[in-house]
Scaffold this motif. Structure first.
Motif, PDB file in Angstrom:
ATOM      1  N   ARG A 130     -31.305  -0.423 -20.492  1.00 25.41           N
ATOM      2  CA  ARG A 130     -30.506   0.748 -20.125  1.00 25.41           C
ATOM      3  C   ARG A 130     -30.878   1.308 -18.754  1.00 25.41           C
ATOM      4  N   ARG A 131     -32.125   1.136 -18.376  1.00 27.22           N
ATOM      5  CA  ARG A 131     -32.580   1.600 -17.063  1.00 27.22           C
ATOM      6  C   ARG A 131     -33.684   0.686 -16.582  1.00 27.22           C
ATOM      7  N   ALA A 132     -33.587   0.235 -15.343  1.00 26.95           N
ATOM      8  CA  ALA A 132     -34.625  -0.601 -14.733  1.00 26.95           C
ATOM      9  C   ALA A 132     -34.647  -0.281 -13.243  1.00 26.95           C
ATOM     10  N   GLU A 133     -35.470   0.683 -12.888  1.00 25.00           N
ATOM     11  CA  GLU A 133     -35.542   1.136 -11.497  1.00 25.00           C
ATOM     12  C   GLU A 133     -36.983   1.098 -11.007  1.00 25.00           C
ATOM     13  N   SER A 179     -39.529   2.873 -13.594  1.00 25.99           N
ATOM     14  CA  SER A 179     -38.960   3.685 -14.667  1.00 25.99           C
ATOM     15  C   SER A 179     -38.029   2.787 -15.466  1.00 25.99           C
ATOM     16  N   THR A 180     -38.268   2.720 -16.775  1.00 28.78           N
ATOM     17  CA  THR A 180     -37.459   1.844 -17.624  1.00 28.78           C
ATOM     18  C   THR A 180     -37.055   2.562 -18.908  1.00 28.78           C
ATOM     19  N   ARG A 181     -35.962   2.095 -19.474  1.00 26.59           N
ATOM     20  CA  ARG A 181     -35.513   2.556 -20.791  1.00 26.59           C
ATOM     21  C   ARG A 181     -34.718   1.417 -21.418  1.00 26.59           C
ATOM     22  N   PHE A 182     -34.922   1.231 -22.717  1.00 23.09           N
ATOM     23  CA  PHE A 182     -34.272   0.144 -23.435  1.00 23.09           C
ATOM     24  C   PHE A 182     -33.626   0.680 -24.706  1.00 23.09           C
ATOM     25  N   GLY A 183     -32.643  -0.030 -25.174  1.00 20.59           N
ATOM     26  CA  GLY A 183     -32.043   0.249 -26.474  1.00 20.59           C
ATOM     27  C   GLY A 183     -32.448  -0.851 -27.426  1.00 20.59           C
ATOM     28  N   LEU A 184     -33.164  -0.495 -28.484  1.00 23.55           N
ATOM     29  CA  LEU A 184     -33.637  -1.483 -29.462  1.00 23.55           C
ATOM     30  C   LEU A 184     -32.908  -1.302 -30.777  1.00 23.55           C
ATOM     31  N   LEU A 238     -43.976  -4.753 -22.354  1.00 22.57           N
ATOM     32  CA  LEU A 238     -43.129  -4.522 -21.181  1.00 22.57           C
ATOM     33  C   LEU A 238     -43.783  -5.252 -20.021  1.00 22.57           C
ATOM     34  N   GLU A 239     -43.040  -6.178 -19.417  1.00 18.01           N
ATOM     35  CA  GLU A 239     -43.597  -6.997 -18.344  1.00 18.01           C
ATOM     36  C   GLU A 239     -42.830  -6.770 -17.050  1.00 18.01           C
ATOM     37  N   PHE A 240     -43.579  -6.765 -15.948  1.00 16.46           N
ATOM     38  CA  PHE A 240     -42.999  -6.660 -14.608  1.00 16.46           C
ATOM     39  C   PHE A 240     -43.413  -7.880 -13.812  1.00 16.46           C
ATOM     40  N   THR A 246     -39.787   3.348 -27.330  1.00 14.95           N
ATOM     41  CA  THR A 246     -40.454   2.061 -27.117  1.00 14.95           C
ATOM     42  C   THR A 246     -39.897   1.398 -25.853  1.00 14.95           C
ATOM     43  N   GLY A 247     -40.759   1.182 -24.899  1.00 14.56           N
ATOM     44  CA  GLY A 247     -40.348   0.582 -23.627  1.00 14.56           C
ATOM     45  C   GLY A 247     -39.900   1.592 -22.594  1.00 14.56           C
ATOM     46  N   ALA A 248     -39.847   2.862 -22.956  1.00 16.40           N
ATOM     47  CA  ALA A 248     -39.449   3.907 -22.005  1.00 16.40           C
ATOM     48  C   ALA A 248     -40.680   4.386 -21.249  1.00 16.40           C
ATOM     49  N   ILE A 249     -40.602   4.307 -19.941  1.00 16.19           N
ATOM     50  CA  ILE A 249     -41.748   4.724 -19.120  1.00 16.19           C
ATOM     51  C   ILE A 249     -41.226   5.243 -17.788  1.00 16.19           C
ATOM     52  N   THR A 250     -41.961   6.170 -17.210  1.00 20.53           N
ATOM     53  CA  THR A 250     -41.617   6.727 -15.904  1.00 20.53           C
ATOM     54  C   THR A 250     -42.880   6.772 -15.055  1.00 20.53           C
ATOM     55  N   GLY A 251     -42.754   6.349 -13.806  1.00 25.51           N
ATOM     56  CA  GLY A 251     -43.881   6.443 -12.879  1.00 25.51           C
ATOM     57  C   GLY A 251     -44.989   5.432 -13.114  1.00 25.51           C
TER      58      GLY A 251
END
Length: 197
Positions: free
Chosen positions: A28-31, A43-48, A68-70, A128-133
């Motif tokens: 949903r978000r991958a920035e 910053s990421t957000r996923f729909g599970l 969560l892998e980068f 789960t998988g949502a992170i900022t900064g």
């Protein structure tokens, strides 16, 4: 009769991928924001959505580990050095542990020693998988580069290697346990000017 069987087969081939995507991980978000000190801040957000087998395992007390892998993909020389330095593992990773506590009837999502509790499975899955900064590179790695010179990707996946052994055997033969968002390209943004809010 053959044409009806062929039609049923074709409809089945179209529906199977749609059904298998019903329980999975959607990006949903991958920035990524470039920072003034030559890093990337993700910053990421996923729909599970969990298949019934995973929901049941969670309700029985099995902890589900999501990773969560980068991976930096450009500049290529820097990306290659980072891959070589980590023995071809992703550039950075972070683990989310999802668990259910029957005594409190609450879900818990933890990253290391930090944890939050949620009243519903939906809320826990959204976390789960949502992170900022999340800083994923050493300071100075991207010094002098513009956002257009930098590219990377992220993915969130169920790490079934962390499951109890009986569940690992189930996971090997079942697509229910193969949850992954697949790699998603990051949108790389310039650093915010100092003092901007």
């Amino acid at each position: 009769m053959k044409s009806i069987n062929l039609l049923v087969l074709l409809v089945g081939l179209v529906l199977v991928p749609l059904i298998s995507r019903a329980e999975s991980i959607e990006v949903r978000r991958a920035e990524a924001e470039m920072t003034s000190d030559g890093q990337l801040s993700l910053s990421t957000r996923f729909g599970l959505r969990l298949p019934a087998t995973l929901s049941q395992a969670l309700a029985q007390g099995v902890v589900l580990n999501f990773r969560l892998e980068f991976e930096l993909t450009r500049p290529r020389l820097t990306a290659y050095r980072l891959k070589l330095g980590s023995w071809f593992d992703p550039t950075a990773s972070i683990d989310f542990k999802l668990s259910y506590h029957s005594l409190t009837n609450r879900y818990r999502v933890s990253i290391g020693s930090l944890a939050n509790h949620y009243a519903t499975l939906n809320e826990a899955l959204n976390a789960t998988g949502a992170i900022t900064g999340w800083r994923v590179l050493d300071s100075g790695t991207l010094d002098g580069l513009k956002p257009g010179d930098v590219a990377g990707r992220v993915r969130l996946m169920l790490d079934f290697g962390e499951l109890p052994k009986p569940f690992q055997f189930n996971a090997l033969g079942s697509s229910d346990w193969a949850l992954s968002s697949g790699w998603a390209d990051l949108t790389v943004l310039p650093a915010h000017p100092a003092g901007a809010g």
